[in-house]
Design an enzyme around this catalytic site. Structure first.
Site, mmCIF file in Angstrom:
data_model
loop_
_atom_site.group_PDB
_atom_site.id
_atom_site.type_symbol
_atom_site.label_atom_id
_atom_site.label_comp_id
_atom_site.label_asym_id
_atom_site.label_seq_id
_atom_site.Cartn_x
_atom_site.Cartn_y
_atom_site.Cartn_z
ATOM 1 N N GLY A 7 0.885 -1.252 -0.006
ATOM 2 C CA GLY A 7 -0.137 -0.069 0.048
ATOM 3 C C GLY A 7 0.945 1.130 0.004
ATOM 4 O O GLY A 7 2.040 1.257 -0.246
ATOM 5 N N VAL A 118 10.088 4.272 -5.256
ATOM 6 C CA VAL A 118 11.192 3.864 -4.425
ATOM 7 C C VAL A 118 11.211 3.964 -3.053
ATOM 8 O O VAL A 118 11.577 4.888 -2.442
ATOM 9 C CB VAL A 118 12.667 4.507 -4.832
ATOM 10 C CG1 VAL A 118 13.862 3.875 -4.577
ATOM 11 C CG2 VAL A 118 12.692 4.202 -6.614
ATOM 12 N N LYS A 119 10.743 2.984 -2.442
ATOM 13 C CA LYS A 119 10.428 2.649 -0.925
ATOM 14 C C LYS A 119 11.539 1.692 -0.339
ATOM 15 O O LYS A 119 11.825 1.946 0.917
ATOM 16 C CB LYS A 119 9.224 2.517 -0.330
ATOM 17 C CG LYS A 119 8.226 3.597 -1.083
ATOM 18 C CD LYS A 119 6.470 3.201 -0.575
ATOM 19 C CE LYS A 119 5.396 4.048 -0.776
ATOM 20 N NZ LYS A 119 4.309 3.757 -0.295
ATOM 21 N N THR A 120 12.094 1.102 -0.973
ATOM 22 C CA THR A 120 13.062 0.101 -0.452
ATOM 23 C C THR A 120 14.021 -0.476 -1.694
ATOM 24 O O THR A 120 13.953 0.093 -2.658
ATOM 25 C CB THR A 120 12.222 -1.416 -0.365
ATOM 26 O OG1 THR A 120 11.840 -1.953 -1.543
ATOM 27 C CG2 THR A 120 11.033 -1.258 0.663
ATOM 28 N N ASP A 123 12.828 -1.931 -4.873
ATOM 29 C CA ASP A 123 12.343 -1.024 -5.817
ATOM 30 C C ASP A 123 13.612 -0.196 -6.508
ATOM 31 O O ASP A 123 13.386 -0.150 -7.874
ATOM 32 C CB ASP A 123 11.555 0.153 -4.997
ATOM 33 C CG ASP A 123 10.157 -0.241 -4.326
ATOM 34 O OD1 ASP A 123 9.612 -1.410 -4.902
ATOM 35 O OD2 ASP A 123 9.922 0.326 -3.384
#
Length: 223
Positions: A7, A118-120, A123
């Site tokens: 999410g 790009v959260k991690t 990504d």
């Protein structure tokens, strides 16, 4: 897509009928599987907000100069690189959650290929590959061959931070334009010229080894 499972997704408020944003931090552990059902929750927050300033001023006036956003609780450690360090609770709000504060607020649906979050490092790993392209006007979009679906990347926890991920791909990331899912388990490096197609898992249980150049398709690779 599977890359969007965490999410936050948009849902309807059963009480008001308005839109609201649900983040993974707000989901009870017992409901996690249902929360991550991308066939049920198909629309995700891209963190692009268009706000009517007159309506915003009205909300500020009604709430003492602030927006009544829900507070989320995230369990962290003081040193994010050391899980044994002091546990802490991080309290945060999501700006996208303001959609529930504006009566009549709505969402604009955009194609998935226009969204490149790009959260991690999962990504980032995908973004640096040929699964994405840079347009002439400097927008990052999914390659047309992806048909709007990004590759699903699952890196070992040891690659959670950017510096560790850089050591995984000293020669640049493998080709992922034809990849459905890539899983990396254990310590390794990718040689230049690795091409991943379909669903591929790379495993290594010992000292670091190199994934040789070549094409890997729908298989598990034990190094």
């Amino acid at each position: 897509t599977d890359a969007d499972k965490k999410g936050g997704h948009l849902a309807k408020d059963a009480a008001t009928g308005g839109l609201l944003l649900r983040e993974s931090a707000q989901c009870p552990e017992a409901d996690e599987k249902a929360f991550q059902d991308v066939t049920k929750y198909k629309y995700f927050n891209t963190n692009n907000l268009w706000v009517d300033l007159v309506a915003l001023k009205s909300i500020f006036e009604k709430n003492g100069g602030s927006i009544p956003l829900p507070v989320m609780k995230n369990a962290k450690t003081v040193d994010p690189r050391d899980k044994a360090s002091q546990p802490v609770l991080q309290l945060e709000t999501a700006m996208g959650a303001a959609i529930s504060c504006f009566e009549g607020a709505t969402a604009i649906v955009i194609p998935r290929e226009r969204f490149a979050p790009v959260k991690t490092t999962n990504d980032l790993f995908a973004l640096r590959s040929d699964a994405y392209t840079l347009t002439k006007d400097f927008r990052i979009t999914l390659a047309s061959e992806r048909n709007g679906v990004p590759p699903d990347v699952k890196l070992d926890g040891m690659y959670k931070f950017t510096d560790a991920m850089e050591k995984l791909i000293p020669n640049g990331p493998p080709s992922l334009i034809g990849c459905k899912k890539i899983v990396v388990e254990g310590e390794m490096t990718f040689a230049k010229g690795v091409v991943v197609k379909g669903t591929v898992t790379f495993k290594n249980s010992g000292a670091s080894k190199e994934v040789p150049a070549g094409e890997y398709e729908d298989k598990t690779v034990e190094l």
